[in-house]
Motif scaffolding. Structure first.
Motif, PDB file in Angstrom:
ATOM      1  N   UNK A  98      54.984 -61.439   6.083  1.00 24.62           N
ATOM      2  CA  UNK A  98      56.048 -61.966   5.231  1.00 24.62           C
ATOM      3  C   UNK A  98      56.301 -63.436   5.529  1.00 24.62           C
ATOM      4  N   UNK A  99      56.308 -63.806   6.814  1.00 20.53           N
ATOM      5  CA  UNK A  99      56.487 -65.213   7.192  1.00 20.53           C
ATOM      6  C   UNK A  99      55.318 -66.050   6.689  1.00 20.53           C
ATOM      7  N   UNK A 100      54.096 -65.510   6.788  1.00 21.47           N
ATOM      8  CA  UNK A 100      52.926 -66.244   6.283  1.00 21.47           C
ATOM      9  C   UNK A 100      53.030 -66.448   4.778  1.00 21.47           C
ATOM     10  N   UNK A 101      53.430 -65.405   4.069  1.00 20.74           N
ATOM     11  CA  UNK A 101      53.540 -65.493   2.601  1.00 20.74           C
ATOM     12  C   UNK A 101      54.554 -66.561   2.195  1.00 20.74           C
ATOM     13  N   UNK A 102      55.657 -66.645   2.938  1.00 25.30           N
ATOM     14  CA  UNK A 102      56.735 -67.587   2.583  1.00 25.30           C
ATOM     15  C   UNK A 102      56.627 -68.910   3.330  1.00 25.30           C
ATOM     16  N   UNK A 103      55.527 -69.146   4.024  1.00 27.90           N
ATOM     17  CA  UNK A 103      55.379 -70.321   4.886  1.00 27.90           C
ATOM     18  C   UNK A 103      55.518 -71.626   4.105  1.00 27.90           C
ATOM     19  N   UNK A 114      55.310 -74.569   6.207  1.00 33.38           N
ATOM     20  CA  UNK A 114      54.614 -75.505   7.091  1.00 33.38           C
ATOM     21  C   UNK A 114      53.680 -74.734   8.018  1.00 33.38           C
ATOM     22  N   UNK A 115      52.900 -75.484   8.781  1.00 36.91           N
ATOM     23  CA  UNK A 115      51.890 -74.873   9.649  1.00 36.91           C
ATOM     24  C   UNK A 115      52.534 -74.023  10.735  1.00 36.91           C
ATOM     25  N   UNK A 116      53.700 -74.448  11.236  1.00 39.35           N
ATOM     26  CA  UNK A 116      54.345 -73.705  12.320  1.00 39.35           C
ATOM     27  C   UNK A 116      54.772 -72.314  11.881  1.00 39.35           C
ATOM     28  N   UNK A 117      55.140 -72.170  10.624  1.00 41.32           N
ATOM     29  CA  UNK A 117      55.469 -70.829  10.107  1.00 41.32           C
ATOM     30  C   UNK A 117      54.217 -69.949  10.080  1.00 41.32           C
ATOM     31  N   UNK A 118      53.090 -70.555   9.773  1.00 39.33           N
ATOM     32  CA  UNK A 118      51.824 -69.810   9.807  1.00 39.33           C
ATOM     33  C   UNK A 118      51.531 -69.335  11.227  1.00 39.33           C
ATOM     34  N   UNK A 119      51.743 -70.216  12.215  1.00 38.97           N
ATOM     35  CA  UNK A 119      51.513 -69.839  13.611  1.00 38.97           C
ATOM     36  C   UNK A 119      52.422 -68.683  14.029  1.00 38.97           C
ATOM     37  N   UNK A 120      53.706 -68.768  13.661  1.00 37.74           N
ATOM     38  CA  UNK A 120      54.658 -67.709  14.035  1.00 37.74           C
ATOM     39  C   UNK A 120      54.244 -66.381  13.411  1.00 37.74           C
ATOM     40  N   UNK A 121      53.844 -66.427  12.144  1.00 43.01           N
ATOM     41  CA  UNK A 121      53.389 -65.207  11.475  1.00 43.01           C
ATOM     42  C   UNK A 121      52.187 -64.596  12.164  1.00 43.01           C
ATOM     43  N   UNK A 122      51.227 -65.444  12.538  1.00 44.47           N
ATOM     44  CA  UNK A 122      50.029 -64.942  13.220  1.00 44.47           C
ATOM     45  C   UNK A 122      50.365 -64.415  14.617  1.00 44.47           C
ATOM     46  N   UNK A 168      53.199 -63.005  15.524  1.00 47.38           N
ATOM     47  CA  UNK A 168      53.799 -61.677  15.327  1.00 47.38           C
ATOM     48  C   UNK A 168      52.732 -60.646  14.983  1.00 47.38           C
ATOM     49  N   UNK A 169      51.771 -61.034  14.145  1.00 44.69           N
ATOM     50  CA  UNK A 169      50.650 -60.142  13.840  1.00 44.69           C
ATOM     51  C   UNK A 169      49.892 -59.773  15.103  1.00 44.69           C
ATOM     52  N   UNK A 170      49.679 -60.764  15.977  1.00 48.40           N
ATOM     53  CA  UNK A 170      48.978 -60.509  17.232  1.00 48.40           C
ATOM     54  C   UNK A 170      49.761 -59.586  18.144  1.00 48.40           C
ATOM     55  N   UNK A 171      51.078 -59.792  18.228  1.00 46.03           N
ATOM     56  CA  UNK A 171      51.930 -58.930  19.039  1.00 46.03           C
ATOM     57  C   UNK A 171      51.799 -57.472  18.582  1.00 46.03           C
ATOM     58  N   UNK A 172      51.897 -57.262  17.267  1.00 45.29           N
ATOM     59  CA  UNK A 172      51.745 -55.911  16.725  1.00 45.29           C
ATOM     60  C   UNK A 172      50.359 -55.354  17.009  1.00 45.29           C
TER      61      UNK A 172
END
Length: 500
Positions: free
Chosen positions: A127-132, A134-142, A144-148
């Motif tokens: 969801x964060x990646x979809x609504x990103x 800037x690049x930092x939002x992409x990093x946060x989304x990834x 979280x994906x990695x954590x899961x």
């Protein structure tokens, strides 16, 4: 009476003895398994492996998404080369953290609840990646994906091993890796027609289904019994095994090992029943990564391009299809051939293919590479193959196909399966967490340091090193890895108790 006497005293032929005696004395386990109905067990496994499917989509997402993100009109969102590298690799750091978190959560809150909790960072991440913006939002989304993904790679093998019986545990446990590579392939295929945003929407669907389905599945009987919830454990066995079996019998078999078990303490690592499986699990995760799988996959696109497969998307799909097919083969034969045999065969195939690739690099790169060469490995390889006029491209493609096939047959799925089988119940969460952490940290290090290794050892020297590591895999398997085929988790635990 005379007829009965003559029947009793009549000597049996040797062939009759051989064919009738085994049928006269079936073990309690054989009697039990003959009455088991597997439909609900397969349903619970399907619900669980939607997690590895989501995990596979996360791993596969970056390959088609990065070219799309490099072309976006928003300069705040557009990825440069270094940013693209972090976008792909930050998942491994999140997954390493997930291994630490998962080891605690899976023992504290149970296998089922941990599975359901996994879905949340998967969905939030996409969801964060979809609504990103800037690049930092992409990093946060990834991240979280990695954590899961890290938590999922721990809890799903444990959940499946604890709900499955010995007859199908190998097959069902191998489905974890099968669904991971299926997710990777699905992301590659979908990425040929979807941009980064819509691909993220698609990737968020499997964890939503997992959350819903797992809610209706039972907790594992072993975890329930470890919490003194016997009625709930019996109900779980009734769901998983069907109504025809003696649920009390399996419950008692599990209780023999769960009764009196306390929380794991550091002092217990002096016990061979703890440290031996712990050593085996950690070592297998280490060997899986240092075998060179990430290096081979790193080269895949360049190899196929130089072999005149100009579409990189098609190359990825070919590699993904090989992985899926041979992982499925491994799942089908693992309960008949055994874990050790497949690991040894897999290691030999990987070693031979790494040797072929080393020969290819030596023949295609006659001039040694040193630190003055600043080009990335793919550029060096590309230039070398151009010089050789593509004459050796078939050798590279052959080695790639062999390596992926070998990895999928054994060293891909089996370390995750054995991780879920060999640890005692009270150590399963902590030890599995350590294995997942080892795996993901090694994956990160190999991926990030691969280029430096190529410069320091030269390309052919690097792949000779991978060849040696693969032969070490084989030696380690022969000397240390126990065969767990057909054994219950309690029998495996008893084996390590006896082995000291």
């Amino acid at each position: 009476m005379g007829d009965m006497a003559s029947e009793e005293t009549r000597p049996l032929l040797s062939t009759e003895v051989e064919t009738e005696l085994p049928a006269q004395r079936p073990s309690p386990l054989e009697i039990y398994l003959s009455k088991v109905q597997n439909q609900n067990l397969f349903l619970a496994t399907f619900a669980a492996v939607l997690g590895p499917l989501s995990f596979g989509f996360v791993l596969g997402y970056s390959s088609p998404a990065i070219p799309s993100l490099k072309k976006v009109s928003n300069p705040e969102l557009r990825l440069e080369d270094i940013q693209a590298s972090w976008f792909g690799s930050v998942v491994t750091l999140g997954a390493a953290a997930g291994g630490i978190l998962g080891g605690y959560v899976v023992d504290k809150f149970g296998r089922k609840l941990t599975l359901m909790l996994c879905a949340i960072p998967f969905v939030f991440g996409f969801t964060i990646i979809i609504s990103a913006q800037n690049v930092w939002m992409l990093y946060v989304g990834r991240l979280l994906n990695g954590l899961a993904s890290g938590v999922t790679s721990l809890v799903v093998p444990v959940y499946i091993s604890e709900i499955a019986h010995s007859k199908v545990r190998g097959m069902l446990g191998s489905c974890v890796q099968l669904m991971v590579v299926t997710g990777i392939l699905g992301a590659y295929i979908a990425g040929t027609g979807l941009d980064w945003c819509w691909l993220a929407v698609l990737c968020s669907i499997p964890p939503c289904f997992m959350l819903v389905l797992v809610a209706f599945m039972p907790e594992t009987p072993r975890f329930l019994l470890s919490r003194n919830q016997r009625p709930e454990a019996i109900a779980a066995l009734q769901f998983l095994r069907g109504p025809l079996v003696d649920h009390e019998w399996e419950c008692r078999e599990i209780e023999v090992n769960t009764e009196g078990q306390e929380e794991l303490s550091l002092a217990e690592f002096k016990n061979p029943a703890i440290y031996k499986p712990f050593f085996i699990g950690i070592a297998m995760m280490f060997f899986q990564q240092v075998s060179g799988i990430n290096a081979i996959m790193f080269y895949a696109e360049t190899i196929f391009e130089e072999a005149k497969f100009k579409e990189s998307g098609a190359a990825s799909i070919i590699v993904g299809s090989i992985q899926v097919f041979f992982t499925a083969v491994a799942a089908l034969i693992i309960d008949r051939k055994g874990r050790k045999v497949l690991l040894v065969v897999s290691g030999f195939i990987m070693a031979i293919s790494a040797a072929i690739f080393a020969i290819y690099c030596k023949m295609a790169l006659p001039v040694p590479i040193n630190s003055s060469h600043a080009n990335p490995p793919s550029s060096i390889l590309s230039a070398a193959v151009v010089e050789e006029e593509h004459r050796l491209a078939w050798l590279a493609v052959l080695s790639l196909g062999l390596f992926v096939m070998g990895f999928a047959l054994g060293w891909g799925p089996i370390p995750w399966l054995l991780m879920s089988e060999i640890f005692p119940l009270r150590a399963r969460g902590v030890a599995s967490g350590a294995c997942v952490l080892t795996n993901w940290l090694m994956a990160f290090l190999i991926t990030k340091e691969f280029h430096d290794l190529m410069v320091f050892l030269t390309p052919h020297g690097t792949f000779w090193l991978f060849c040696a590591m693969c032969f070490s895999n084989v030696l380690f398997t022969i000397l240390f890895v126990p065969e767990t085929r057909g054994k219950s988790l309690e029998e495996i635990e008893a084996y390590f108790q006896r082995s000291h």
